[in-house]
Design an enzyme around this catalytic site. Structure first.
Site, short mmCIF file in Angstrom:
data_model
loop_
_atom_site.label_atom_id
_atom_site.label_comp_id
_atom_site.label_asym_id
_atom_site.label_seq_id
_atom_site.Cartn_x
_atom_site.Cartn_y
_atom_site.Cartn_z
N ASN A 377 -67.47 6.11 -38.98
CA ASN A 377 -67.18 5.56 -37.57
C ASN A 377 -67.17 6.72 -36.79
O ASN A 377 -68.06 7.34 -36.35
CB ASN A 377 -65.64 4.84 -37.62
CG ASN A 377 -65.21 4.56 -36.32
OD1 ASN A 377 -65.90 4.02 -35.40
ND2 ASN A 377 -63.93 4.96 -36.12
N GLU A 378 -65.99 7.29 -36.42
CA GLU A 378 -65.91 8.49 -35.38
C GLU A 378 -65.75 9.67 -36.35
O GLU A 378 -64.40 10.44 -36.36
CB GLU A 378 -64.71 8.38 -34.57
CG GLU A 378 -64.87 7.71 -33.44
CD GLU A 378 -63.71 7.15 -32.39
OE1 GLU A 378 -62.62 7.82 -32.86
OE2 GLU A 378 -63.85 6.80 -31.30
O1 AHR Z 1 -60.87 0.93 -30.47
C1 AHR Z 1 -59.83 1.43 -30.86
C2 AHR Z 1 -60.23 2.90 -31.62
O2 AHR Z 1 -60.72 3.70 -30.70
C3 AHR Z 1 -61.19 2.45 -32.78
O3 AHR Z 1 -60.61 2.18 -34.05
C4 AHR Z 1 -61.76 4.00 -33.01
O4 AHR Z 1 -63.19 3.98 -33.38
C5 AHR Z 1 -61.57 4.60 -31.61
O5 AHR Z 1 -61.01 5.90 -31.81
#
Ligand code: AHR
Length: 662
Positions: A377-378
């Site tokens: 993800n991030e």
């Molecule tokens: O959308 C909320 C959060 O924002 C998500 O889980 C994450 O990917 C981002 O930091």
């Protein structure tokens, strides 16, 4: 006297002459020069179980802690009489269940109440399916329980407003079900179950669903919420997150393999949004995995979106966990990579494969035709590319047609973004996920963001974005208007931007952790925000090809001298339509001349429509109480020739649509 005269002349010229010279914004659309193709995935949805979006939201289960697996086994339950928890139940991964025994006197009761998610919302005369796995004690054949929906807040004589008796007739575990039909609508009911026989019973996986779920599936989704997704006609659906993909630690990452198979045997997982923000702490927030990967794929199919699952890359959430030991060493990534490969097999494999067989057994013989997968993800730092690379190699080898999405980190620009984009190019992913939760000032300046992106590198997936208002405003009209303005730039650059999904999607009004969100709901109602309508207008009018649209030979992207205007145009070859989107972010009305260049003599613009989205108040918003305050309004418009003269009101979003008749 002379001075008065002069003043009069000046006033006259201000009032009458100056407007004649007010700048007319002349936009030119080259109708005969369709450019880049617009991907069918261009506008989509991003789903994460945050804000009780899944359990307590889209997933229509009304019972919380149905398998007694929360660490506090009675969380969500209020036992009375002689109730005990046992741990040798029929479902290996959810071993706990409750035993209800005779309380010692016929007038005393043993049982338990479930509070649901912020109460249990039910509607008058609708049907609710109560089901439970149960067995009798001591070989009894006629144990009985009573199941009720109760209004514990009321002083009415009749607290229980729906009830049924259920006979448990076997000492073997069996599934029983009965329909409850409430005689009133109530948002905060309690589900009460109690023993009405002397013979005791064991109960496991206690469940209550509306019968009328989305498409009627028994382990189904809340109809109004799923319908709102369908109404968006999304091109892509990213799931299951977000940060929950990563987990605070790897043990609590989203493990898709635990989310498939019989629902009773899907083990509970923590939800990291339970405690991410101490000021929005929800100790009862867990993931039941009842809405699991099979249900996600099915939903994608039913709403017509390409599925885009995201899997853990072996890094725990880097925001939450800075312990390097929290991550899987690169040399030990094997099982994580296998999980990704197995997921593709689950979605696409035939019934002779291990995972394809499971999909078929769950009810879907045909493949789901998965085309995309996200890895991580991030994530950020060198620890991400070094883990991503072996995933990419293995997936390319086994499934060369699958498109892989990598990440550019958590920010829209800056050190990590600058570092990760070249790394994504080096690793040769197909798309790069960008995230930007940014204020109004940022959105106003980003109209040209994608104009100079490398046309040859990976494509962009704007996977999470929303305008976060300065001054603590949320889901207000102005933020949505700026999202609309920004999106003209994505659309104009559809050769680079292949997917875009607003985030987050859902929020329970009583259980949110993050805002703004696209759709809000409570136990009975839901409301589409203005951001929803912006997304929907783009999605329903995305066209098939970009049409060049300029003002003074420049794209209209809110640049200096462009009077706060943003615009884009598309050609829809299937509908034979030209669609123009114009956003005025300024506080002044703007005269606009739309010049449809390149029409042949035999061609005419017919069936004109204008759709407007505007509000007199910039901080106004749609609410559960007033859900239709700001909605798109449509009317007809005619054009004579190829020029349309417009008066674009301050702070407004206009969409023009014409059929090209020959
Ligand atoms: O959308 C909320 C959060 O924002 C998500 O889980 C994450 O990917 C981002 O930091």
């Amino acid at each position: 006297m002379r001075d008065y005269k002069r003043l009069f002349v000046i006033l006259l010229s201000v009032l009458f002459i100056c407007p004649l010279f007010a700048q007319i914004n002349e936009m030119v659309i080259k109708t005969n020069k369709p450019g880049a193709e617009i991907q069918s995935t261009m506008y989509g949805l991003f789903f994460e179980d945050i804000n009780y979006a899944a359990d307590g939201g889209l997933y229509a289960e009304l019972v919380k802690n149905r398998s007694f697996e929360f660490p506090d086994r009675f969380m969500g339950w209020k036992p009375f009489g002689k109730v005990s928890v046992r741990n040798d139940g029929p479902f290996e991964k959810n071993p706990h269940y409750v035993r209800l025994e005779y309380a010692g006197h016929p007038h005393k009761h043993t049982g338990l109440d479930n509070e649901g998610y912020f109460g249990i919302g039910v509607k008058q005369d609708e049907e609710y399916r109560f089901s439970v796995w149960a067995r009798t004690m001591d070989n009894a054949k006629n144990a009985k329980i009573r199941v009720e929906l109760v209004d514990v807040s009321s002083n009415d004589e009749q607290q229980a407003f729906a009830s049924q008796e259920l006979i448990i007739d076997s000492s073997e575990w069996k599934k029983y079900s009965v329909i409850l039909k409430p005689n009133k609508t109530f948002a905060k009911s309690v589900l009460r179950i109690f023993l009405t026989s002397r013979d005791g019973v064991d109960l496991e996986h206690v469940s209550l669903f509306p019968v009328d779920t989305w498409k009627g599936h028994e382990n189904g989704l809340r109809k109004d919420l799923a319908q709102a997704l369908y109404d968006m006609h999304p091109g892509v659906f990213r799931f299951p997150g977000g940060c929950i993909v990563e987990g605070t630690d790897l043990a609590t990452r989203y493990n898709w393999k635990n989310s498939v198979g019989p629902v009773e045997n899907r083990p509970l997982n923590e939800n990291r949004w339970q405690y991410t923000f101490t000021h929005r702490f929800y100790p009862d927030y867990y993931q039941s995995y009842g809405l699991g990967f099979y249900e996600y794929f099915l939903l994608c199919e039913e709403i017509g979106a390409e599925p885009l699952p995201v899997v853990s890359c072996g890094l725990a959430c880097q925001f939450q966990n800075d312990d390097p030991k929290a991550h899987v060493p690169v040399s030990e990534l094997g099982s994580y990579i296998q999980d990704a490969l197995d997921l593709i097999e689950f979605a696409n494999g035939d019934v002779t494969t291990t995972w394809g067989k499971l999909r078929a057994e769950m009810g879907h013989l045909a493949p789901f035709n998965l085309k995309f997968i996200g890895i991580g993800n991030e994530q950020w730092g060198p620890e991400y590319p070094e883990r991503l690379e072996p995933f990419v190699k293995a997936i390319r080898k086994a499934y060369p047609d699958i498109k892989i999405i990598g990440s550019s980190g958590p920010s829209s620009e800056g050190e990590q973004f600058e570092y990760l984009w070249p790394e994504m190019k080096r690793i040769n992913v197909d798309l790069v996920d960008e995230h930007f939760y940014r204020p109004e000032s940022w959105f106003l300046k980003q109209g040209s963001r994608y104009d100079n992106y490398d046309r040859k590198g990976p494509k962009v997936f704007a996977g999470e974005y929303a305008c976060h208002g300065e001054g603590k405003k949320w889901n207000h009209f102005y933020a949505s208007l700026l999202e609309a303005a920004f999106m003209t730039g994505m659309e104009r650059n559809a050769d680079v931007v292949h997917m875009a999904t607003y985030a987050p999607l859902f929020a329970h009004a009583e259980g949110w952790q993050w805002r703004p969100d696209m759709i809000w709901f409570d136990n009975l109602r839901s409301v589409k925000t203005v951001s929803y309508y912006v997304q929907q207008l783009y999605s329903l009018n995305k066209g098939t090809h970009v049409l060049p649209l300029t003002m003074n030979n420049r794209p209209v992207a809110g640049a200096d001298g462009q009077n706060g205007l943003f615009a884009s145009a598309v050609w829809d070859k299937d509908q034979q339509q030209i669609i123009v989107k114009i956003v005025n972010t300024s506080d002044k009305a703007q005269p606009v001349k739309l010049n449809f260049n390149g029409l042949k003599k035999s061609e005419k613009l017919t069936d004109g429509k204008i759709i407007t989205l505007k509000s007199d108040k910039l901080d106004a918003e749609n609410t559960l109480e007033n859900p239709f305050l700001i909605v798109p309004k449509e009317k007809e418009v005619a054009i004579d020739g190829n020029v349309l003269e417009l008066h674009i009101e301050p702070y407004s979003f206009y969409l023009y649509k014409f059929t090209l008749s020959r």
